[in-house]
Design a protein around this motif. Structure first.
Motif, PDB file in Angstrom:
ATOM      1  N   VAL A  22       8.272  -5.611   5.987  1.00 18.02           N
ATOM      2  CA  VAL A  22       8.837  -6.294   4.847  1.00 18.02           C
ATOM      3  C   VAL A  22       9.204  -5.015   3.923  1.00 18.02           C
ATOM      4  CG1 VAL A  22       8.320  -7.928   3.264  1.00 18.02           C
ATOM      5  CG2 VAL A  22       7.190  -7.934   5.127  1.00 18.02           C
ATOM      6  N   TYR A  23      10.874  -5.255   3.399  1.00 17.43           N
ATOM      7  CA  TYR A  23      11.404  -4.482   2.453  1.00 17.43           C
ATOM      8  C   TYR A  23      10.722  -4.573   1.197  1.00 17.43           C
ATOM      9  CZ  TYR A  23      15.118  -2.008  -0.151  1.00 17.43           C
ATOM     10  OH  TYR A  23      16.104  -1.220  -0.714  1.00 17.43           O
ATOM     11  N   GLY A  24      10.442  -3.557   0.672  1.00 21.38           N
ATOM     12  CA  GLY A  24       9.483  -3.273  -0.604  1.00 21.38           C
ATOM     13  C   GLY A  24       8.125  -3.201  -0.646  1.00 21.38           C
ATOM     14  N   VAL A  25       7.581  -3.335   0.692  1.00 20.60           N
ATOM     15  CA  VAL A  25       6.118  -3.122   0.817  1.00 20.60           C
ATOM     16  C   VAL A  25       5.825  -1.879   1.691  1.00 20.60           C
ATOM     17  CG1 VAL A  25       3.860  -4.324   1.928  1.00 20.60           C
ATOM     18  CG2 VAL A  25       5.696  -5.504   0.705  1.00 20.60           C
ATOM     19  N   GLY A  26       5.179  -0.726   1.030  1.00 20.94           N
ATOM     20  CA  GLY A  26       4.680   0.377   1.768  1.00 20.94           C
ATOM     21  C   GLY A  26       3.467   0.304   2.306  1.00 20.94           C
ATOM     22  N   ARG A  27       2.778   1.467   2.545  1.00 22.59           N
ATOM     23  CA  ARG A  27       1.469   1.765   3.202  1.00 22.59           C
ATOM     24  C   ARG A  27       0.647   1.305   1.985  1.00 22.59           C
ATOM     25  NH1 ARG A  27      -0.505   4.594   7.772  1.00 22.59           N
ATOM     26  NH2 ARG A  27       0.967   3.984   9.279  1.00 22.59           N
ATOM     27  N   THR A  28       0.798   1.976   0.843  1.00 26.82           N
ATOM     28  CA  THR A  28      -0.178   1.661  -0.228  1.00 26.82           C
ATOM     29  C   THR A  28      -0.459   0.190  -0.556  1.00 26.82           C
ATOM     30  OG1 THR A  28       0.122   3.910  -1.105  1.00 26.82           O
ATOM     31  CG2 THR A  28      -0.871   2.507  -2.434  1.00 26.82           C
ATOM     32  N   LEU A  29       0.719  -0.327  -0.709  1.00 29.55           N
ATOM     33  CA  LEU A  29       1.027  -1.668  -1.229  1.00 29.55           C
ATOM     34  C   LEU A  29       0.350  -2.711  -0.142  1.00 29.55           C
ATOM     35  CD1 LEU A  29       1.887  -3.768  -3.403  1.00 29.55           C
ATOM     36  CD2 LEU A  29       4.123  -3.812  -2.532  1.00 29.55           C
ATOM     37  N   ALA A  30       0.567  -2.548   1.046  1.00 28.54           N
ATOM     38  CA  ALA A  30      -0.151  -3.103   2.144  1.00 28.54           C
ATOM     39  C   ALA A  30      -1.552  -3.307   1.900  1.00 28.54           C
ATOM     40  CB  ALA A  30       0.612  -2.624   3.602  1.00 28.54           C
ATOM     41  N   ARG A  31      -2.439  -2.104   1.793  1.00 30.50           N
ATOM     42  CA  ARG A  31      -3.408  -1.945   1.711  1.00 30.50           C
ATOM     43  C   ARG A  31      -3.830  -2.624   0.601  1.00 30.50           C
ATOM     44  NH1 ARG A  31      -3.083   3.900   3.439  1.00 30.50           N
ATOM     45  NH2 ARG A  31      -3.757   3.770   5.531  1.00 30.50           N
ATOM     46  N   ARG A  32      -3.385  -2.702  -0.567  1.00 31.67           N
ATOM     47  CA  ARG A  32      -3.944  -3.454  -1.600  1.00 31.67           C
ATOM     48  C   ARG A  32      -3.599  -4.901  -1.534  1.00 31.67           C
ATOM     49  NH1 ARG A  32      -0.204  -2.574  -6.566  1.00 31.67           N
ATOM     50  NH2 ARG A  32      -0.656  -0.683  -6.043  1.00 31.67           N
ATOM     51  N   ILE A  33      -2.649  -5.374  -0.721  1.00 29.07           N
ATOM     52  CA  ILE A  33      -2.480  -6.622  -0.402  1.00 29.07           C
ATOM     53  C   ILE A  33      -3.800  -7.233   0.319  1.00 29.07           C
ATOM     54  CG2 ILE A  33      -0.937  -8.359   0.797  1.00 29.07           C
ATOM     55  CD1 ILE A  33       1.255  -6.715  -0.183  1.00 29.07           C
ATOM     56  N   LEU A  34      -4.128  -6.369   1.527  1.00 30.85           N
ATOM     57  CA  LEU A  34      -5.035  -6.658   2.314  1.00 30.85           C
ATOM     58  C   LEU A  34      -6.580  -6.651   1.553  1.00 30.85           C
ATOM     59  CD1 LEU A  34      -3.733  -5.040   5.661  1.00 30.85           C
ATOM     60  CD2 LEU A  34      -3.890  -7.606   5.007  1.00 30.85           C
ATOM     61  N   LYS A  35      -6.622  -5.775   0.770  1.00 30.14           N
ATOM     62  CA  LYS A  35      -7.981  -5.892   0.018  1.00 30.14           C
ATOM     63  C   LYS A  35      -7.985  -7.092  -1.106  1.00 30.14           C
ATOM     64  CE  LYS A  35     -10.337  -2.927  -3.210  1.00 30.14           C
ATOM     65  NZ  LYS A  35     -10.164  -1.880  -4.103  1.00 30.14           N
ATOM     66  N   ASP A  36      -6.967  -7.486  -1.507  1.00 33.77           N
ATOM     67  CA  ASP A  36      -7.049  -8.601  -2.339  1.00 33.77           C
ATOM     68  C   ASP A  36      -7.278  -9.975  -1.784  1.00 33.77           C
ATOM     69  OD1 ASP A  36      -6.792  -6.929  -4.632  1.00 33.77           O
ATOM     70  OD2 ASP A  36      -4.663  -7.243  -4.975  1.00 33.77           O
ATOM     71  N   VAL A  37      -6.709 -10.054  -0.478  1.00 35.31           N
ATOM     72  CA  VAL A  37      -6.701 -11.180   0.263  1.00 35.31           C
ATOM     73  C   VAL A  37      -7.919 -11.157   1.539  1.00 35.31           C
ATOM     74  CG1 VAL A  37      -4.449 -12.232   0.027  1.00 35.31           C
ATOM     75  CG2 VAL A  37      -5.036 -10.533   1.840  1.00 35.31           C
ATOM     76  N   ASN A  38      -8.843 -10.140   1.139  1.00 33.50           N
ATOM     77  CA  ASN A  38      -9.942  -9.881   2.083  1.00 33.50           C
ATOM     78  C   ASN A  38      -9.729 -10.062   3.592  1.00 33.50           C
ATOM     79  OD1 ASN A  38     -11.657  -9.538  -0.314  1.00 33.50           O
ATOM     80  ND2 ASN A  38     -11.863 -12.048  -0.498  1.00 33.50           N
ATOM     81  N   ILE A  39      -8.965  -9.232   3.924  1.00 33.85           N
ATOM     82  CA  ILE A  39      -8.333  -9.253   5.328  1.00 33.85           C
ATOM     83  C   ILE A  39      -8.701  -7.521   5.652  1.00 33.85           C
ATOM     84  CG2 ILE A  39      -6.987  -9.448   7.372  1.00 33.85           C
ATOM     85  CD1 ILE A  39      -5.820 -11.602   5.408  1.00 33.85           C
ATOM     86  N   GLU A  40      -9.401  -7.238   6.942  1.00 39.41           N
ATOM     87  CA  GLU A  40      -9.346  -5.854   7.486  1.00 39.41           C
ATOM     88  C   GLU A  40      -8.110  -5.306   7.730  1.00 39.41           C
ATOM     89  OE1 GLU A  40     -12.466  -4.459   9.937  1.00 39.41           O
ATOM     90  OE2 GLU A  40     -13.739  -6.398   9.403  1.00 39.41           O
ATOM     91  N   GLU A  41      -7.951  -4.008   7.626  1.00 37.70           N
ATOM     92  CA  GLU A  41      -6.694  -3.367   7.887  1.00 37.70           C
ATOM     93  C   GLU A  41      -6.528  -3.159   9.483  1.00 37.70           C
ATOM     94  OE1 GLU A  41      -6.547   0.256   5.825  1.00 37.70           O
ATOM     95  OE2 GLU A  41      -7.013  -0.574   3.747  1.00 37.70           O
ATOM     96  N   SER A  42      -7.743  -3.020  10.145  1.00 39.78           N
ATOM     97  CA  SER A  42      -7.632  -2.684  11.526  1.00 39.78           C
ATOM     98  C   SER A  42      -7.492  -4.117  12.468  1.00 39.78           C
ATOM     99  CB  SER A  42      -9.049  -2.137  11.757  1.00 39.78           C
ATOM    100  OG  SER A  42      -9.816  -3.109  11.772  1.00 39.78           O
TER     101      SER A  42
END
Length: 127
Positions: A22-42
């Motif tokens: 998604v344009y505008g979403v990098g690794r750091t932001l993706a990690r923050r999004i997943l942490k906030d919605v309680n989904i594992e990164e793996s």
């Protein structure tokens, strides 16, 4: 392929990497999004439930500027710099590096391919 904010993200990749499509979403932001919605990164993108996809998509829509809106915003910022005639705007207008990089050598990404200019005759030919 799951669709998130109008973008098809690849099935076979971990959701952290898939979100970076998604344009505008990098690794750091993706990690923050997943942490906030309680989904594992793996978790792989194909293994997400519809409910999890909806949570991710709604979070991105509410908290992150992405895709067309972000592109439009960047274009408007650059055109504003050009219009007010500041130094950065002039550099954008001339197609030169904007952030202080050297231009005598390098800067080929901004300036484009080398344009050969007819120069002086060599010293060897004069003798």
């Amino acid at each position: 392929m799951p669709r998130i904010v109008g973008v098809d993200v690849p099935n076979n990749k971990h959701i952290v990497v898939a979100l970076t499509y998604v344009y505008g979403v990098g690794r750091t932001l993706a990690r923050r999004i997943l942490k906030d919605v309680n989904i594992e990164e793996s978790v792989r993108a194909a293994d997400l439930t519809d409910e999890e996809l909806v949570r991710i998509a709604s979070y991105i829509e509410d908290h992150v500027v992405t895709e067309g809106t972000l592109r439009r915003q960047i274009t408007q910022n650059v055109s504003r710099l050009r219009d007010i005639g500041c130094y950065r705007g002039l550099r954008h207008r001339r197609g030169l590096p904007v952030r202080g990089q050297r231009t005598q050598t390098n800067a080929r990404t901004r300036k484009g391919p080398k344009k050969t200019v007819a120069g002086k005759k060599s010293v060897k030919g004069l003798r």
